[in-house]
Design an enzyme around this catalytic site. Structure first.
Site, PDB file in Angstrom:
ATOM      1  N   MET A 185     -47.725 -12.599  -7.138  1.00 22.33           N
ATOM      2  CA  MET A 185     -47.670 -13.805  -7.961  1.00 22.33           C
ATOM      3  C   MET A 185     -47.551 -13.463  -9.444  1.00 22.33           C
ATOM      4  SD  MET A 185     -47.661 -16.581  -6.131  1.00 22.33           S
ATOM      5  CE  MET A 185     -48.299 -17.904  -7.176  1.00 22.33           C
ATOM      6  N   THR A 189     -52.184  -0.103 -12.414  1.00 24.74           N
ATOM      7  CA  THR A 189     -51.191   0.936 -12.162  1.00 24.74           C
ATOM      8  C   THR A 189     -50.091   0.751 -13.201  1.00 24.74           C
ATOM      9  OG1 THR A 189     -51.668   0.785  -9.794  1.00 24.74           O
ATOM     10  CG2 THR A 189     -49.672   1.958 -10.433  1.00 24.74           C
ATOM     11  N   SER A 191     -48.939 -23.606  -7.686  1.00 25.62           N
ATOM     12  CA  SER A 191     -48.562 -23.751  -6.277  1.00 25.62           C
ATOM     13  C   SER A 191     -47.076 -23.511  -6.081  1.00 25.62           C
ATOM     14  CB  SER A 191     -48.926 -25.151  -5.771  1.00 25.62           C
ATOM     15  OG  SER A 191     -48.504 -25.290  -4.425  1.00 25.62           O
ATOM     16  N   LYS A 242     -55.956 -28.084  -7.564  1.00 24.20           N
ATOM     17  CA  LYS A 242     -55.265 -27.080  -6.740  1.00 24.20           C
ATOM     18  C   LYS A 242     -56.020 -26.842  -5.433  1.00 24.20           C
ATOM     19  CE  LYS A 242     -52.312 -23.753  -5.790  1.00 24.20           C
ATOM     20  NZ  LYS A 242     -52.931 -22.887  -4.802  1.00 24.20           N
ATOM     21  N   HIS A 291     -55.175 -29.730  -3.246  1.00 22.43           N
ATOM     22  CA  HIS A 291     -53.782 -29.511  -2.819  1.00 22.43           C
ATOM     23  C   HIS A 291     -53.758 -28.584  -1.607  1.00 22.43           C
ATOM     24  CE1 HIS A 291     -50.255 -26.862  -2.675  1.00 22.43           C
ATOM     25  NE2 HIS A 291     -49.547 -27.868  -3.159  1.00 22.43           N
ATOM     26  N   ASN A 292     -54.486 -27.474  -1.695  1.00 23.25           N
ATOM     27  CA  ASN A 292     -54.484 -26.509  -0.597  1.00 23.25           C
ATOM     28  C   ASN A 292     -55.163 -27.064   0.645  1.00 23.25           C
ATOM     29  OD1 ASN A 292     -53.338 -24.900  -2.560  1.00 23.25           O
ATOM     30  ND2 ASN A 292     -54.504 -23.091  -2.012  1.00 23.25           N
ATOM     31  N   GLU A 321     -52.679 -29.149   2.242  1.00 26.86           N
ATOM     32  CA  GLU A 321     -51.701 -28.226   2.840  1.00 26.86           C
ATOM     33  C   GLU A 321     -52.192 -27.730   4.202  1.00 26.86           C
ATOM     34  OE1 GLU A 321     -50.645 -23.646   1.857  1.00 26.86           O
ATOM     35  OE2 GLU A 321     -50.349 -25.042   0.177  1.00 26.86           O
TER      36      GLU A 321
END
Length: 475
Positions: A16, A37, A132, A186, A189-190, A193
């Site tokens: 992401m 890294t 999202s 959010k 929202h999930n 979902e």
């Protein structure tokens, strides 16, 4: 500290984070990038010709912060939890008053409230930002839900409006409220979902085990449904996945995938918060629970042997495709109920935390970029724009008409699935919620009587005001 050339910095270059950084760079902004890294930061620049010139990899945290223009915008894309706190502790001493830290991961909004209070107290700003759309959304345009101090949003707005998904030219991003508002939205929202995906999977189960359809046949049906009331990203990709073949076995791809699903926490958080707020998000809860049951595959295989004698062959569906219209109506009706639960949870949280969440605007920014994007969201936005103090979408006139028309199909499908031994926990929960919600006189009066008998918890009466306790017979 002198200003650097970068408009914003992205700290953490997982899937992401890297894709958001590329999105920002592609829109013409200079983005400083930092990863534990270090080679990954330089590879992001070197491997992306054409936009790499806008990516500024840094070797140290000090160099990362120095590369940013003031006020500095530091966007964290690290796993939720302690790691966010650890990274914030490392960055904060390097920042100046007015600089902004942005957590764009799937954070628990309670953590966001805590972090916001601590950061604002020392003159810095904190933004909790829900993003999202998964990997593709991050790269090409996500739906973005912003929470934090209102005065901070204009610092982010020029970048966020450019990188967000667009719906008919309008960017799918908005400031939704202070501190944890963005991350809470959010989370819900999930949760929605989870429910949407679970109900689609249950319809798939009926088609497979009750009617006997092949994945390719189902793909055609779902593609057809995507032209009407169910038109959405999840229905679209359901058709795509069901049509796909495994290149190794030439079997339908869905048939070679293990039936186990994990979860990263947001669905569970949605259920917990709904419970704390006293809102019945039962369809979301059923979806979360179904994922938990799916993960116990070994136990399920053992149970299938123990209960082999009580299995049915799905004969209640008759092996006919005549139920396809009913399935479509049932899924659309249950979808409305699941969204109603999610929106009721957001409305309750808005009151509880004083956020004044713009419920219509939330529907609008979900219309593109996010996983639950669908034509249906326009109807939700109109319902809240119409006013009338909509306390639950099931009371909005348009949805009253649609649910009243579709509830019979949902009832028939749930009943037939139960008789056939086909599990439909989310569809069943949606129907039970609807029947519970529409009943003026429920059964909790008996519960209150029991509680008063064993614990003197008191009760209210229908015929007079006040709180009462009855002297029950000794048991």
């Amino acid at each position: 500290m002198n200003d650097g050339p970068a408009d914003i910095g992205v700290l953490g270059l997982g899937t992401m984070g890297a894709n958001l950084a590329l999105n920002i760079a592609e829109k013409g902004f200079t983005v400083a990038v930092r990863n534990r890294t270090t080679a990954k930061a330089f590879a992001l620049r070197d491997d992306n010709h054409g936009i790499g010139e806008n990516i500024l990899p840094t070797e140290s945290l000090e160099g990362f912060v120095t590369a940013l223009k003031a006020p500095r915008l530091v966007l964290f894309m690290v796993p939720a939890g302690k790691l966010v706190d650890d990274e914030m502790e490392r960055v904060m001493p390097l920042l100046s008053p007015g600089d902004v830290m942005i957590d764009a991961g799937n954070a628990d909004f309670n953590d966001t409230i805590r972090r916001s209070a601590a950061v604002e107290e020392i003159g810095l700003h904190f933004v909790g930002m829900g993003v999202s759309g998964g990997e593709l959304g991050a790269r090409h345009g996500p739906s973005i839900m912003v929470g934090g101090a209102r005065k901070t949003y204009p610092l982010l707005e020029p970048i966020l409006e450019k990188i967000a998904a667009k719906y008919e030219g309008e960017p799918c991003v908005a400031w939704l409220g202070p501190d944890g508002a963005g991350h809470f939205v959010k989370t819900i929202h999930n949760g929605i979902e989870y429910a949407d995906m679970q109900m689609i999977a249950e319809i798939f189960g009926i088609m497979r085990d009750g009617i006997g359809l092949k994945p390719a046949e189902m793909a055609t049906i779902f593609a057809n449904w995507n032209t009407r009331g169910l038109a959405s990203y999840l229905i679209e990709i359901t058709a795509v996945t069901l049509a796909e073949s495994d290149p190794e076995t030439n079997q339908p791809m869905v048939d070679v995938i293990v039936d186990e699903a994990g979860q990263k926490g947001t669905g569970r958080w949605a259920v917990i918060e709904a419970q704390k707020l006293g809102v019945g998000a039962t369809t979301i809860e059923a979806a979360v629970s179904a994922r938990g049951v799916s993960s116990r595959r070994g136990e399920r295989e053992k149970a299938s042997e123990l209960y082999r004698k009580v299995e049915t062959d799905g004969a209640e569906f008759g092996g006919e495709a005549e139920h396809i219209t009913e399935l479509e109506q049932a899924l659309e009706t249950a979808k409305i109920i699941a969204y109603a639960q999610g929106y009721a949870t957001m409305a309750a949280a808005s009151d509880e935390y004083g956020w004044s969440l713009p419920l219509a605007e939330i529907a609008r920014i979900w219309r593109a970029g996010c996983i639950i994007r669908s034509d249906f969201l326009d109807d939700i936005a109109r319902a809240y724009d119409a006013g009338g103090n909509v306390v639950n979408l099931l009371q909005a006139p348009d949805f009253v008409t649609r649910v009243a028309a579709g509830q019979e199909a949902l009832r028939v499908i749930v009943a037939k699935a139960a008789l056939a031994g086909i599990p439909v926990p989310a569809l069943s929960a949606a129907l039970a919620y609807f029947d519970d919600y529409r009943r003026a006189r429920g059964t909790t009066n008996l519960t209150q009587a029991q509680r008063d008998l064993f614990g003197a918890h008191t009760f209210r009466r229908l015929d007079k005001e006040g709180v009462f306790h009855h002297k029950w017979p000794a048991v």
